[in-house]
Write an enzyme that holds these catalytic residues in place. Structure first.
Site, PDB file in Angstrom:
ATOM      1  N   HIS A  29     -42.738 -26.745  15.054  1.00  0.00           N
ATOM      2  CA  HIS A  29     -42.647 -25.388  14.360  1.00  0.00           C
ATOM      3  C   HIS A  29     -43.891 -24.642  14.835  1.00  0.00           C
ATOM      4  CE1 HIS A  29     -40.923 -23.495  10.599  1.00  0.00           C
ATOM      5  NE2 HIS A  29     -41.796 -22.465  11.014  1.00  0.00           N
ATOM      6  N   ASN A  56     -31.778 -20.280   9.941  1.00  0.00           N
ATOM      7  CA  ASN A  56     -32.600 -19.604   9.116  1.00  0.00           C
ATOM      8  C   ASN A  56     -32.245 -17.971   9.079  1.00  0.00           C
ATOM      9  OD1 ASN A  56     -34.225 -21.719   9.227  1.00  0.00           O
ATOM     10  ND2 ASN A  56     -35.900 -20.930  10.155  1.00  0.00           N
ATOM     11  N   TYR A  79     -33.069 -14.128   6.819  1.00  0.00           N
ATOM     12  CA  TYR A  79     -33.970 -13.334   5.915  1.00  0.00           C
ATOM     13  C   TYR A  79     -33.330 -12.007   5.709  1.00  0.00           C
ATOM     14  CZ  TYR A  79     -37.367 -16.929   6.083  1.00  0.00           C
ATOM     15  OH  TYR A  79     -37.947 -18.250   5.960  1.00  0.00           O
TER      16      TYR A  79
END
Ligand SMILES: *[C@@H]1O[C@H](CO)[C@@H](O)[C@H](O)[C@H]1NC(C)=O
Length: 505
Positions: free
Chosen positions: A145, A332, A334
């Site tokens: 990450h 992921n 957002y």
């Protein structure tokens, strides 16, 4: 006003029952959908020079004055290297099924290479895994990450094709040390953000500013490195360890601002640049980079006098090697951005660059901007993005590995709860109405942490962390109490708002 609201609520409840409209409907979660939270090593661990850990590129970068917006660094952050047991208590309090965390490569392999494994480093993660399991929490582990060993960056990092060897060696160390207990591996987190922001512009470590060239080289190497780690697992570990291995891709949605064919096509192109760049080579039936990107970058490169495309070619052998190398689509998400040709002028972005290659003006329409703009609440975008994955990649199993909302503080975070409710509602639509195969949902993040170039100022936590307190006390936000209830009920109640109670860890 209050009375009116009550009357209105009662009226709506009645019409809901009679007309079966979806207003304020309580929705049960599908059987088997697992719920968790996520963090990442550099963002929470601190202990930047503990034991024999070496520097990561984010240590180096955050120590350069002026790089991090609020002047903070990752030296200590939440001190989870020291206080991880309190993290586990918080996870237990929430009642999560799993915890997604990441491993710091330079903590485990101080030289960056697999010649020497740090006992302290691997011991830390081994204890974390053991104690999670002892508490009934499944570990979901990201191998990388973004905190690359500085020693490997000095040799070019992701721009050096040998990184595929280095990453495979690192993956082997992790499978050997933890694979008896870890059953979900995520090779890379969000290649776009770490590469386009890290090799294509001045924003992220390692701060190699080679727009439209170095970033594209790094993407190819990252895909090959990921594929190496997956093939290694598939060939040598899957049978005995019986786990799964895949990649997590930032799959925010991109679409045309208007209905003109030009804008619609720009939306498709932008989505390819955003997510297709990484997912098409792995998940599509043909493999390789998206055709739209290959064509666009070749055209622009020629226009700009390059004798060959700035997008490196994938040989047929490489295409075949990368294709199919993920057991799930790590997703992921957002927000959503809108793209238009209207108002775009050549020279708005540096030439060449990723943004120039897309060639559009972008905005968030008239949606209320979130405090951290890239988490602006546009819930139907997550449904569209899940359908984009389903339609383009033959409906793979999706692990939602991050979703969340960024503020600049405050404990009574009703805006964050509203975001979660709306996004979860859209996800349930994607599952129940559209047939998307979503197996997990992960809230980002367990607690406030070091938010990359935004430093400690941007807050994504269900728990607030007191960074002025040596003990890094964590306090449950209203959203933590809400998520706890959501997990316990296994259903989404649009009306539910918890009573605030003080809960410290
Ligand atoms: C973090 O470590 C660096 C390198 O030693 C140092 O310059 C910096 O002051 C430290 N940050 C804090 C907040 O102490």
């Amino acid at each position: 006003m209050r009375v009116l609201c009550h009357i209105l609520a009662a009226y709506l409840a009645v019409t809901w029952v009679t007309a079966n409209s979806p207003v304020a409907e309580m929705r049960k979660l599908p059987e088997g959908l697992k719920l968790g939270v996520a963090t990442a090593s550099f963002q929470i661990e601190g202990g930047w020079n503990a034991a024999d850990k070496s520097l990561s590129i984010w240590d180096t970068y955050s120590h350069i004055p002026g790089k991090i917006k609020d002047g903070t660094d990752g030296n200590d952050t939440c001190k989870s290297y020291e206080f991880y047991q309190r993290d586990i208590q918080m996870l237990k309090f929430l009642g999560v099924d799993f915890y997604r965390f990441s491993i710091s490569w330079p903590r485990v392999l101080p030289t960056g290479f697999a010649n020497k494994i740090s006992e302290d480093g691997i011991g830390y993660y081994s204890r974390l895994v053991d104690e999670l399991l002892a508490n009934g929490i499944e570990p979901v582990v990201t191998m990388f990450h973004w905190d690359l060993p500085q020693s490997l960056q000095d040799l070019g990092g992701w721009a050096n094709p040998l990184i595929a060897d280095w990453f495979e060696d690192y993956a082997r160390v992790l499978y050997d040390a933890l694979g008896d207990r870890v059953k979900t591996w995520i090779t890379l987190n969000e290649p776009k953000q770490m590469i386009i922001f890290g090799y294509g512009m001045e924003r992220f470590a390692p701060n190699i500013v080679s727009p439209g060239i170095g970033d594209y080289i790094a993407v190819k190497n990252a895909l090959l490195a990921h594929a190496r780690a997956w093939h290694l697992y598939d060939k040598e570990y899957r049978e005995k360890q019986k786990g799964t291995c895949g990649i997590t891709i930032a799959t925010d949605f991109r679409e045309g601002l208007s209905d003109t064919p030009e804008d619609v096509e720009l939306g498709h192109l932008a989505m390819d640049f955003e997510a297709g760049f990484y997912s098409h080579p792995i998940f599509s039936s043909t493999g390789g980079f998206p055709e739209r990107m290959i064509k666009r970058i070749a055209e622009k490169s020629a226009e700009q006098g390059f004798p060959r495309s700035r997008l490196p070619e994938l040989s047929q052998k490489e295409i075949d090697y990368i294709k199919g190398t993920s057991d799930f689509y790590g997703f992921n998400h957002y927000s959503t951005k809108f793209y238009t040709a209207d108002g775009y002028k050549k020279g708005m972005y540096s030439i060449p660059s990723y943004d120039d290659d897309i060639g559009a003006v972008t905005n968030y329409k008239d949606y209320t901007p979130a405090p951290t703009i890239h988490t602006t609440k546009i819930p139907n975008g997550i449904r569209k993005a899940l359908n984009w994955v389903k339609d383009n990649y033959n409906n793979p199993t999706v692990l939602i590995t991050e979703n969340g909302y960024g503020t600049f503080g405050g404990n009574n975070d009703i805006d964050r709860i509203d975001y979660y409710k709306a996004y979860l509602d859209a996800i349930l639509d994607a599952i129940e109405l559209d047939g998307c195969k979503v197996a997990t949902y992960t809230a980002w993040s367990l607690m406030d942490n070091f938010e990359w170039d935004s430093g400690l100022g941007a807050k994504f936590g269900l728990f607030e962390v007191d960074f002025d307190d040596d003990q890094r006390t964590r306090k449950a936000r209203l959203s933590a109490l809400w998520y706890k209830n959501f997990i316990a009920q296994r259903s989404l109640d649009p009306e539910y708002m918890p009573e605030f109670e003080e809960k410290w860890f």
